[in-house]
Design a protein around this motif. Sequence first.
Motif, short mmCIF file in Angstrom:
data_model
loop_
_atom_site.label_atom_id
_atom_site.label_comp_id
_atom_site.label_asym_id
_atom_site.label_seq_id
_atom_site.Cartn_x
_atom_site.Cartn_y
_atom_site.Cartn_z
N TRP A 334 0.84 -1.21 0.00
CA TRP A 334 0.00 0.00 0.00
C TRP A 334 0.87 1.26 0.00
CZ3 TRP A 334 -4.60 0.44 -1.67
CH2 TRP A 334 -5.54 -0.58 -1.53
N LYS A 338 1.01 4.25 -2.94
CA LYS A 338 0.88 5.69 -2.66
C LYS A 338 2.13 6.46 -3.10
CE LYS A 338 -2.62 6.11 0.88
NZ LYS A 338 -3.00 6.73 2.17
N HIS A 383 -12.74 0.27 -1.79
CA HIS A 383 -12.98 0.07 -0.36
C HIS A 383 -11.69 0.19 0.45
CE1 HIS A 383 -15.06 -1.59 3.20
NE2 HIS A 383 -13.91 -2.19 3.44
N VAL A 386 -9.38 3.77 -1.51
CA VAL A 386 -9.98 5.11 -1.48
C VAL A 386 -10.68 5.39 -0.14
CG1 VAL A 386 -11.66 6.65 -2.59
CG2 VAL A 386 -10.22 5.16 -3.99
N ILE A 387 -11.54 4.47 0.29
CA ILE A 387 -12.32 4.69 1.51
C ILE A 387 -11.45 4.55 2.77
CG2 ILE A 387 -14.30 3.91 2.89
CD1 ILE A 387 -15.17 5.13 0.23
N MET A 388 -10.68 3.47 2.85
CA MET A 388 -9.95 3.18 4.09
C MET A 388 -8.59 3.87 4.19
SD MET A 388 -10.80 -0.85 4.83
CE MET A 388 -9.59 -0.90 6.15
N ARG A 389 -7.95 4.13 3.02
CA ARG A 389 -6.57 4.65 3.08
C ARG A 389 -6.40 5.98 2.36
NH1 ARG A 389 -6.13 -0.90 3.14
NH2 ARG A 389 -4.62 -1.76 4.65
N GLN A 390 -7.50 6.60 1.99
CA GLN A 390 -7.46 7.92 1.33
C GLN A 390 -6.61 7.94 0.06
OE1 GLN A 390 -6.98 7.96 5.06
NE2 GLN A 390 -9.20 7.82 4.78
N LEU A 391 -6.58 6.80 -0.63
CA LEU A 391 -5.93 6.78 -1.94
C LEU A 391 -6.73 7.69 -2.87
CD1 LEU A 391 -3.77 5.27 -3.76
CD2 LEU A 391 -5.64 3.73 -4.40
N SER A 392 -6.05 8.56 -3.61
CA SER A 392 -6.78 9.48 -4.48
C SER A 392 -7.33 8.75 -5.69
CB SER A 392 -5.87 10.63 -4.93
OG SER A 392 -5.03 10.21 -5.98
N ARG A 395 -4.87 8.80 -8.60
CA ARG A 395 -3.85 7.73 -8.50
C ARG A 395 -4.45 6.37 -8.85
NH1 ARG A 395 0.50 5.73 -9.51
NH2 ARG A 395 1.56 4.35 -8.07
#
Length: 494
Positions: A334, A338, A383, A386-392, A395
């Motif tokens: 992860w 990022k 999930h 984006v939702i749990m780790r604020q991945l844009s 990206r």
Amino acid sequence: MGGNSSNSSCDLLIRNANIVIPKMGIIKSNILIENGKIKELTNSIDNVSCDRSIDVNEKYVLPGLIDPHVHYGVFSPIELASETESRSAAVGGVTTIMRMLRVYEPYTQKISKHLHASAGNHFIDYSIHASILNPNQIQEISYLYDMGIRSFKLYMNLGSTDNRILMDMNPSENLLLPENVHVTDDLCSKVLFHSSKLKNSVVLVHAEDHETCSKLIEEKKEEQSAKKIDDNKNKQSRDENPLKTWSECRPTTSESTAIKKIMNIGRQYGTNLYFVHIGSNDALDTILYEKQAGGCNVYVETCPHYLTHSVDYNNLIGKVVPPLRTKNDVASLWNAIKNGLIDTIGTDHVANTLDLKLGNQNDVWTALAGFPGVATMLPVLLHYGVIMRQLSLVRLAEITSYNTSRIFGLYPKKGTIQKGSDADLVVIDLDITKKVSPDILQSSSDYTIYDGYQLQGWPVLTISRGKIIMENGNVYNENKGHGEFVKLCLDKVY
């Protein structure tokens, strides 16, 4: 539509969209689609006339996903598999699948038959990576290249006593085709040499050292046999976590060994190398270290299952090569996503059934490696990323579409949302939570490693070259055959 200027008419109008454009950002606009292409992105639609208009109510619209790593045609003949697995892909917002083709006979005898059987059965577009499995196929690399197949796969994991793999079925023949394959250093070297002479071809590498893995597997089997003699009930070995056993028999050091070897060869020829399914921190570190020496372009793919599952899953259906690793490896991957160290996400989708998967002994040695994943790639990344780790979302679009299209010569036809590109789009709803089950994924597979998982964020509309293929989980049957074989251009690699 008469009376309008050319720019004020279209086949399909997507209104009120938050459009995710890789490398640029998110813009609020409307998308005009005509003849399968994006005609215009415009804020002004007052005078636009269209055959169909869809208001997406400010939902996000991403470039259709490109899955660079899909196995289909192995457990059912391609004319059937292309229908079921491209349908499943469309459910997941994937608009292009890249098939890992394995045949043992000459491609000159086989490739046309596979292409012919594929035509008319796909819901979405597709292309092919050709596996080079024996010395005779090396001479066919330029033949395949001329047909628009410009990426070639090496299975460095096949050899020694760990060398059995299923080929793709012959079209119209529902018969499993196991072969023993031995990928030697000489074969690797010759494949890299021949492919590097062809402009911007790419060699895909399954990087595991077969000598290391074979030795450890044989030792573990002997150890288990000794335990059986000591304990007729075999309680001890049954209590073992099969995924931990599998990971120990295929250690991350075997990946590092293979990576170093192939990178050294690649530097001699300036090859474009693409490492498939990287799932461990050790493998990633080795690639990054070797990459610093330069000499060849290197790309890194990981898979959703390495981002969500570790050996702690402790379920035989999680057997895969390379194996699931530790929770620390999951966290490392992860971070790499990022930080831009991972280029692409491929699913390594394998369309097998649970009965076949578990093997005749229901143990780690006879169970098949691989499981389905093409339909869950986007929901999993939405999930867990984006939702749990604020991945844009920008990206996300880069690793699931843009980078893949650049590496494999599909850009700008695919991989972005801009004027003139194919209208391959997926609309997502980040507020939808669904419980995963095999039936909603619509593959020929009857199981999934995400069974019962509640995932937030799902595709609600999949558009392939302007055609609405999937809407709210429903795939329109009349679009079977819409998918086309896409030849890889590879004018440049990014």
